[in-house]
Structure formats: structure tokens, C-alpha cells
Scaffold this motif. Structure first.
Motif, PDB file in Angstrom:
ATOM      1  N   ARG A  15       0.772  -1.216   0.000  1.00  0.00           N
ATOM      2  CA  ARG A  15       0.000   0.000   0.000  1.00  0.00           C
ATOM      3  C   ARG A  15       0.814   1.282   0.000  1.00  0.00           C
ATOM      4  NH1 ARG A  15      -3.965   2.671  -0.691  1.00  0.00           N
ATOM      5  NH2 ARG A  15      -5.530   1.184  -0.995  1.00  0.00           N
ATOM      6  N   ASN A  16       0.556   2.152  -0.845  1.00  0.00           N
ATOM      7  CA  ASN A  16       1.209   3.454  -0.945  1.00  0.00           C
ATOM      8  C   ASN A  16       0.095   4.458  -1.071  1.00  0.00           C
ATOM      9  OD1 ASN A  16       2.557   5.745  -1.976  1.00  0.00           O
ATOM     10  ND2 ASN A  16       2.787   4.811  -3.954  1.00  0.00           N
ATOM     11  N   SER A  17       0.292   5.658  -0.852  1.00  0.00           N
ATOM     12  CA  SER A  17      -0.819   6.588  -0.958  1.00  0.00           C
ATOM     13  C   SER A  17      -0.550   7.619  -2.010  1.00  0.00           C
ATOM     14  CB  SER A  17      -1.059   7.250   0.356  1.00  0.00           C
ATOM     15  OG  SER A  17      -2.376   7.613   0.461  1.00  0.00           O
ATOM     16  N   ILE A  18      -1.598   8.254  -2.399  1.00  0.00           N
ATOM     17  CA  ILE A  18      -1.543   9.033  -3.592  1.00  0.00           C
ATOM     18  C   ILE A  18      -1.418  10.501  -3.280  1.00  0.00           C
ATOM     19  CG2 ILE A  18      -2.726   9.314  -5.741  1.00  0.00           C
ATOM     20  CD1 ILE A  18      -4.269   6.771  -4.656  1.00  0.00           C
ATOM     21  N   ALA A  19      -0.714  11.195  -4.116  1.00  0.00           N
ATOM     22  CA  ALA A  19      -0.478  12.606  -3.828  1.00  0.00           C
ATOM     23  C   ALA A  19      -1.782  13.357  -3.803  1.00  0.00           C
ATOM     24  CB  ALA A  19       0.427  13.190  -4.894  1.00  0.00           C
ATOM     25  N   THR A  20      -2.077  13.932  -2.694  1.00  0.00           N
ATOM     26  CA  THR A  20      -3.323  14.666  -2.531  1.00  0.00           C
ATOM     27  C   THR A  20      -3.035  16.030  -1.953  1.00  0.00           C
ATOM     28  OG1 THR A  20      -4.518  12.647  -2.094  1.00  0.00           O
ATOM     29  CG2 THR A  20      -5.535  14.670  -1.342  1.00  0.00           C
ATOM     30  N   LEU A  21      -3.664  17.024  -2.475  1.00  0.00           N
ATOM     31  CA  LEU A  21      -3.591  18.350  -1.895  1.00  0.00           C
ATOM     32  C   LEU A  21      -4.815  18.557  -1.045  1.00  0.00           C
ATOM     33  CD1 LEU A  21      -2.323  20.363  -4.959  1.00  0.00           C
ATOM     34  CD2 LEU A  21      -1.010  19.395  -3.081  1.00  0.00           C
ATOM     35  N   GLN A  22      -4.651  19.086   0.144  1.00  0.00           N
ATOM     36  CA  GLN A  22      -5.765  19.239   1.053  1.00  0.00           C
ATOM     37  C   GLN A  22      -6.842  20.117   0.435  1.00  0.00           C
ATOM     38  OE1 GLN A  22      -6.166  17.651   3.866  1.00  0.00           O
ATOM     39  NE2 GLN A  22      -4.262  16.581   3.454  1.00  0.00           N
ATOM     40  N   GLY A  23      -8.100  19.803   0.778  1.00  0.00           N
ATOM     41  CA  GLY A  23      -9.234  20.559   0.288  1.00  0.00           C
ATOM     42  C   GLY A  23      -9.946  19.873  -0.845  1.00  0.00           C
ATOM     43  N   GLY A  24      -9.385  18.791  -1.405  1.00  0.00           N
ATOM     44  CA  GLY A  24     -10.026  18.108  -2.504  1.00  0.00           C
ATOM     45  C   GLY A  24     -11.172  17.248  -2.038  1.00  0.00           C
ATOM     46  N   ARG A  25     -12.102  16.980  -2.960  1.00  0.00           N
ATOM     47  CA  ARG A  25     -13.245  16.132  -2.643  1.00  0.00           C
ATOM     48  C   ARG A  25     -12.793  14.716  -2.407  1.00  0.00           C
ATOM     49  NH1 ARG A  25     -16.443  13.515  -0.890  1.00  0.00           N
ATOM     50  NH2 ARG A  25     -18.382  12.719  -1.741  1.00  0.00           N
ATOM     51  N   GLU A 330      -3.043   3.613  16.425  1.00  0.00           N
ATOM     52  CA  GLU A 330      -3.432   4.300  15.197  1.00  0.00           C
ATOM     53  C   GLU A 330      -4.856   4.839  15.253  1.00  0.00           C
ATOM     54  OE1 GLU A 330      -2.122   2.635  11.382  1.00  0.00           O
ATOM     55  OE2 GLU A 330      -1.307   0.945  12.510  1.00  0.00           O
ATOM     56  N   ASP A 331      -5.488   4.793  16.400  1.00  0.00           N
ATOM     57  CA  ASP A 331      -6.881   5.239  16.502  1.00  0.00           C
ATOM     58  C   ASP A 331      -7.060   6.674  16.024  1.00  0.00           C
ATOM     59  OD1 ASP A 331      -7.703   2.825  17.410  1.00  0.00           O
ATOM     60  OD2 ASP A 331      -8.180   3.449  19.459  1.00  0.00           O
ATOM     61  N   ARG A 332      -6.072   7.526  16.259  1.00  0.00           N
ATOM     62  CA  ARG A 332      -6.203   8.941  15.902  1.00  0.00           C
ATOM     63  C   ARG A 332      -5.701   9.260  14.505  1.00  0.00           C
ATOM     64  NH1 ARG A 332      -4.537  12.409  21.353  1.00  0.00           N
ATOM     65  NH2 ARG A 332      -6.123  11.495  22.749  1.00  0.00           N
ATOM     66  N   THR A 333      -5.090   8.285  13.843  1.00  0.00           N
ATOM     67  CA  THR A 333      -4.498   8.572  12.534  1.00  0.00           C
ATOM     68  C   THR A 333      -5.146   7.804  11.392  1.00  0.00           C
ATOM     69  OG1 THR A 333      -2.792   6.866  12.870  1.00  0.00           O
ATOM     70  CG2 THR A 333      -2.271   9.133  13.553  1.00  0.00           C
ATOM     71  N   VAL A 334      -5.881   6.725  11.688  1.00  0.00           N
ATOM     72  CA  VAL A 334      -6.482   5.952  10.611  1.00  0.00           C
ATOM     73  C   VAL A 334      -7.530   6.791   9.867  1.00  0.00           C
ATOM     74  CG1 VAL A 334      -8.292   4.866  12.025  1.00  0.00           C
ATOM     75  CG2 VAL A 334      -7.429   3.700   9.985  1.00  0.00           C
ATOM     76  N   ILE A 335      -8.202   7.689  10.577  1.00  0.00           N
ATOM     77  CA  ILE A 335      -9.091   8.670   9.952  1.00  0.00           C
ATOM     78  C   ILE A 335      -8.644  10.055  10.403  1.00  0.00           C
ATOM     79  CG2 ILE A 335     -11.422   9.615   9.858  1.00  0.00           C
ATOM     80  CD1 ILE A 335     -11.263   7.102   8.292  1.00  0.00           C
ATOM     81  N   MET A 336      -8.280  10.878   9.444  1.00  0.00           N
ATOM     82  CA  MET A 336      -7.896  12.266   9.722  1.00  0.00           C
ATOM     83  C   MET A 336      -8.590  13.168   8.709  1.00  0.00           C
ATOM     84  SD  MET A 336      -3.814  11.992  10.638  1.00  0.00           S
ATOM     85  CE  MET A 336      -3.381  11.381   9.010  1.00  0.00           C
ATOM     86  N   ASP A 337      -9.097  14.288   9.188  1.00  0.00           N
ATOM     87  CA  ASP A 337      -9.831  15.221   8.320  1.00  0.00           C
ATOM     88  C   ASP A 337     -10.963  14.510   7.576  1.00  0.00           C
ATOM     89  OD1 ASP A 337      -8.143  17.348   9.039  1.00  0.00           O
ATOM     90  OD2 ASP A 337      -6.693  16.770   7.488  1.00  0.00           O
ATOM     91  N   ASN A 338     -11.592  13.549   8.266  1.00  0.00           N
ATOM     92  CA  ASN A 338     -12.714  12.787   7.719  1.00  0.00           C
ATOM     93  C   ASN A 338     -12.345  11.986   6.474  1.00  0.00           C
ATOM     94  OD1 ASN A 338     -14.634  13.690   9.669  1.00  0.00           O
ATOM     95  ND2 ASN A 338     -14.785  15.639   8.570  1.00  0.00           N
ATOM     96  N   ARG A 339     -11.052  11.644   6.355  1.00  0.00           N
ATOM     97  CA  ARG A 339     -10.573  10.821   5.244  1.00  0.00           C
ATOM     98  C   ARG A 339      -9.731   9.672   5.772  1.00  0.00           C
ATOM     99  NH1 ARG A 339     -10.685  16.042   3.357  1.00  0.00           N
ATOM    100  NH2 ARG A 339     -11.351  16.337   1.181  1.00  0.00           N
ATOM    101  N   LEU A 340      -9.737   8.583   5.043  1.00  0.00           N
ATOM    102  CA  LEU A 340      -8.891   7.459   5.386  1.00  0.00           C
ATOM    103  C   LEU A 340      -7.429   7.888   5.275  1.00  0.00           C
ATOM    104  CD1 LEU A 340      -8.871   4.392   6.056  1.00  0.00           C
ATOM    105  CD2 LEU A 340      -8.705   3.985   3.588  1.00  0.00           C
ATOM    106  N   LEU A 341      -6.719   7.860   6.388  1.00  0.00           N
ATOM    107  CA  LEU A 341      -5.325   8.314   6.468  1.00  0.00           C
ATOM    108  C   LEU A 341      -5.186   9.770   6.015  1.00  0.00           C
ATOM    109  CD1 LEU A 341      -3.358   5.178   5.199  1.00  0.00           C
ATOM    110  CD2 LEU A 341      -3.729   5.899   7.559  1.00  0.00           C
ATOM    111  N   GLY A 342      -6.266  10.522   6.097  1.00  0.00           N
ATOM    112  CA  GLY A 342      -6.231  11.911   5.677  1.00  0.00           C
ATOM    113  C   GLY A 342      -6.236  12.087   4.173  1.00  0.00           C
TER     114      GLY A 342
END
Length: 531
Positions: A15-25, A330-342
Motif C-alpha cells: 500500500r502506498n498513498s496518492i499525492a493529494t492536496l488538502q481541500g479536494g473532494r 493508530e486510533d487517531r491517525t487511521v481517519i484524519m480530516d474525515n478521510r482514510l489516512l487523511g
């Protein structure tokens, strides 16, 4: 606990995560640049607000009706009412179901579907097909993110996995025998596709090989136990997702197939699929698409019955599931800013191997000479990425026994549900039916919580502004993008939403895909009476 079989699950999936800029849908979203601020002010004056949708990149309205000038004074609303209708109705599809099941008319009377793009190219997909070796009709909505590749692949392949999962051992043996003797295969599906829907014809042989491996394993499984429909749907989702993950890891000589496999695996898609067989309705959902029943009681009152739950951070059960699958640390990090891993809004999806694979596996695959920039593959690992997989394609399956009062089913991507509530959607379809003369409900008896009286007044006002839509899905899309915060249709707003420049459209709306399935009440009643 999640239900799995050993041959489905890629255990230490990476698993790797994708480049995301905050504020996106969603994942991979890009915010608009500062140079667009003046145009944002211009469109905001016309569009106002209804529900907040975060800024994202892209759009996909037809070029003939789109304006891309960067100069504010060059922009003008250039669509006539006829052109508005042309754009809205371009993706329409409708079909009557005429076949009989055991001498009784099908429980599905007809369906109407439509799609309106915001991303360019559109990332939503839809699928409708009948099973030829088993009874049943299948309807699917597939909402892609990070590109359209995963949604395209899932829309083309998932129904085959479902159909094979529902086959008897005898039929599976016939399928295998035909392959071994190099004879034509039994037909599996009859597709009812919109003319604009595409198929990846060049890679179907690879996909058929993997589908065959799947039915071979199903044959072994049938020796021990048969699958019920719920299990068949769950395993179909999980097995296809596992195959998507494994295909990009396998050495492939053909460059086109190799690149496509990478794009499919590193983009993602949510899915909501309905399987209708007589009075038996099963809905399998992974993500934030949605299915809602429109129900008319004997006294004429209408109500909505949700058949899915959104898999996101606002779902307490989903949040509890995620926390239970990872260490307490990981309770506080698995969901951040209402997103999975933020990063990602939906908590279940196909593809998105960046949130399923280990960091090591991601590196080993991407180091095989892929041109990730040309393929639009984002390489980004979110903070707090410790115990993958964080994402699953396991669906939540709901069973509903159809009754004569169950009149229609609405399946749609979240682009619709972001701006219209369940009751509002049912109300709009009911009004569509009443206008079309298909049903004439006693409106005075319909419940007040659907906002009936106000909607009737608004609808009468809007009648002079548009020709009646013949397709209920079009009506829903029209109201989703053309209504203000009070539910009033505004022609100026509708026109502005359809003429947004491509670099702004996704900031105001999402791709919207809708299928409305109408049930045959007489046929359903006949099932109960033994007909």
C-alpha cells in the motif's frame, strides 16, 4: 469480522498513498490556481451555494458546449434552453424488460439511466446486464477516483465474476470443458450498454484467463459447499480486487497491457451493484455510491427505503471496523480530516493499491521501468502508514424481498447524493412518474416530510422553463445541478453549471451517474400468489 476465502485475499497486500492536496473532494484532487480567483468570483455570483463540495480538478462536458477562456470579460452563458436539454440528455439510456421467467413477466419492468461528467475524462461508469446461465438482472454504478481506469475495468469485469459465482457446478463444468476442448464458451451475459460506453477489447484475453482460474477454484469449492447469493457477491468483489492487484505484479510482455494494469491498480473505484432475480433483490456496496427504494403504501403515501450505508468517516460502524483492524496506537491517525489516512473519502474501494500494499511492494513494482509521470501515477505515501492494508473492496450486502409496493430503485454515484437527499430523490422520481402518466398517486395523501406542497409550486413554476424530461435519471441530474439551496430550479444556475470552464467545473460539482429501475408490481404480486 470480514468474511474471506484463502484464495481471494492477497494477505500482505501492499500500500502506498496518492499525492493529494488538502481541500479536494477525493484522492488525487488538485486545487484551482490563484489565477482563477476572479473567475471563481464571477461564477459564485451566478451559482451561489447549495452544499459544499471541495475544489477538485477536471471536468468532462462536451467541448462544443464548454468555454475555457481565462479572461473574465470573454465569458458569457452561451447555451439556449434547447442546448441545455441536449447536453443533459446526451448520456440517456432506457430499456424495457420483456422476457419471461418461468412464464411470469420479469419483476423488472424497465430502467432509465443517464450520466453527466464533471471530470475530464469522466470517472464514473455504469453497467447493466442480464445473466444468461442463471436468472437475474444486474445493475451497477462505479465511481472512479484518481482517473477512470479502475472504474472502467471494474464495470467491465465485475458482472462476469458475479455471474460465474452464481453458476451451478454443472454449468461451471460445461464452461471448463469448452475451454479444454477449445469450443465456444457458453454466453455469460447480455449487456444493455449505452452506445457511448467503451470496452478494453485488447486485454480481454488476459482477463478471461484470470476469470477461468476463478471458476476452476469455484469448482473445487463446490465439491465442499455451494455459495449462496450473498457469499457469491462478496467473493466476486474481493476476488476481482485481488486479481487487479496481482495482475500488475505479474510479468507481462505486452507494454500496453502492463501500463493499463498499473493504471487500474493505482487508481480506484467504489461500486454499488444490484442483483434482481424474481422477488429477490440483493445490493452489494463498497464505498459511497448508494441504492434507495421508492415505496408506495396501499394508502398512496410514498417513502424511501435506503438499501446501502455510505462507507466513510461519518459511518460509526465503518469507523469502528477500521479501528478494530489496526493497533490502538493508530486510533487517531487511521481517519484524519474525515478521510482514510487523511487522503481518501470512501473507506472501501477497488484498486488503490497505495492503501493496500506494503511500501516495499510498491517500490518493487514501480521500479520495473514504468513511466509513472506519463501514466499519471502519483507516488505518495501518507504519514502514519504503518499496518496496511487500510482499504478493502469487501462489500456490504443487503437482501430485500420485493413487495408489490416497491415501485422503483435508484442507484447513483455520490455526485447525486452530495446535493440531493434520499427523500428528495424519491420525491422527484414520483413527480416524474405522475407527470408522465405512468402512475397518478393521490398527492394529498403523500407525507409532508417530502416537502410536497412547496415542491409542487416550484415545479409548476419551472414547467414553463423546460420541456418535460422523459428519463427520470435526467430529471434527477437536472435538479442536482440546477436547484438552489431552497430546492428551487434556477435556469441561470443550470446554464452556468453546464458552461463552467473545464478547470473550474469540478470545483462546483462531481460526475453524476444515475440508474432508475422500475419494478413490475403485477409480476411481483403473481410470485406471491404462486403464478
Amino acid at each position: 469480522m470480514s468474511s474471506t476465502l484463502p484464495f481471494w485475499i492477497l494477505k500482505n497486500s501492499a500500500r502506498n498513498s496518492i499525492a493529494t492536496l488538502q481541500g479536494g473532494r477525493r484522492l488525487y484532487s488538485r486545487c484551482a490556481s490563484n489565477r482563477n480567483e476572479s473567475r471563481l468570483r464571477l461564477f459564485s455570483q451566478v451559482l451561489g451555494t447549495r452544499k459544499s463540495i471541495g475544489p477538485c480538478s477536471g471536468s468532462a462536458l462536451q467541448k462544443a458546449y464548454r468555454h475555457t477562456s481565462t479572461e473574465e470579460d470573454d465569458f458569457h452563458l452561451q447555451l439556449s434552453p434547447e442546448q441545455v436539454n441536449e447536453v443533459l440528455r446526451a448520456g440517456e439510456s432506457a430499456h424495457k424488460i420483456l422476457d419471461l421467467v418461468s412464464g411470469v413477466p420479469n419483476s423488472v419492468l424497465r430502467f432509465e439511466s443517464n450520466q453527466l461528467a464533471a471530470n475530464s475524462p469522466v470517472e464514473d461508469r455504469r453497467g447493466i446486464a442480464s445473466c444468461l446461465q442463471t436468472n437475474g438482472l444486474m445493475f451497477g454504478i462505479f465511481d472512479g477516483h484518481g482517473g477512470h481506469a479502475c472504474a472502467q475495468a471494474v464495470s467491465e469485469r465485475l458482472f462476469y465474476y458475479m455471474a460465474v459465482s452464481l453458476m451451478s457446478q454443472q454449468t461451471l463444468e460445461q464452461m471448463e470443458g469448452a475451454m479444454e476442448s477449445m469450443k465456444p464458451l457458453l454466453p455469460i451475459l447480455h449487456w444493455l450498454k449505452h452506445p457511448g460506453d467503451s470496452i478494453y477489447k485488447d486485454v480481454t484475453s488476459v482477463h478471461l484467463d484470470h476469470l477461468r482460474v476463478y471458476w476452476q477454484e469455484l469448482l473445487d469449492l463446490h465439491m465442499e459447499m455451494a455459495l449462496n447469493i450473498k457469499e457469491a457477491l462478496m467473493y466476486s468483489f474481493q476476488r476481482l480486487d485481488s486479481d487487479i492487484s496481482l495482475e500488475v505484479q505479474a510479468p507481462l510482455e505486452d507494454e500496453m497491457t502492463r501500463n493499463l494494469s498499473l493504471q487500474v491498480a493505482f487508481s480506484g473505484a467504489t461500486a454499488c451493484v444490484a442483483h434482481v432475480d424474481g422477488v429477490h433483490l440483493h445490493v452489494a456496496n463498497a464505498g459511497d455510491c448508494r441504492a434507495v427504494l421508492g415505496v408506495q403504501e396501499d394508502n398512496g403515501m410514498w417513502s424511501c427505503l435506503p438499501l446501502t450505508c455510505d462507507h466513510n468517516a461519518w459511518n460509526p460502524a465503518e469507523l469502528s471496523r477500521l479501528k478494530g483492524e489496526h493497533p490502538e496506537s493508530e486510533d487517531r491517525t487511521v481517519i484524519m480530516d474525515n478521510r482514510l489516512l487523511g487522503v481518501l473519502m470512501p473507506c472501501r474501494a477497488f484498486g488503490d493499491v497505495q492503501l493496500k500494499w506494503s511500501k516495499e511492494l510498491q517500490r518493487s513494482v514501480l521500479e520495473r521501468g514504468f513511466d509513472t509521470e506519463a501514466l499519471n501515477i502519483y507516488q505518495f505515501t501518507p504519514p502514519h502508514y504503518y499496518t496496511p492494508p487500510y482499504l478493502t473492496a469487501e462489500p456490504e450486502v443487503t437482501y430485500h424481498r420485493l413487495r408489490p409496493q416497491d415501485k422503483f430503485l435508484v442507484l447513483a454515484s455520490d455526485g447525486l447524493w452530495d446535493v440531493l437527499g434520499n427523500e428528495e430523490v424519491v420525491r422527484l422520481v414520483v413527480e416524474h412518474l405522475a407527470e408522465a402518466g405512468r402512475h397518478k398517486p393521490d398527492l394529498a395523501q403523500r407525507p409532508a416530510n417530502l416537502g410536497l406542497m412547496q415542491s409542487l409550486l416550484l415545479e409548476r413554476k419551472a414547467q414553463g422553463l423546460r420541456a418535460a424530461d422523459q428519463n427520470a435519471a435526467t430529471r434527477l441530474i437536472r435538479h442536482a445541478i440546477g436547484s438552489n439551496e431552497y430546492g428551487e430550479m434556477e435556469p441561470e444556475r443550470l446554464t452556468a453549471m453546464l458552461t463552467l470552464p473545464e478547470d473550474l467545473a469540478r470545483m462546483y460539482r462531481d460526475d453524476i451517474t444515475v440508474t432508475v429501475v422500475y419494478f413490475n408490481s403485477d409480476s411481483i404480486d403473481a410470485y406471491y400468489k404462486g403464478g
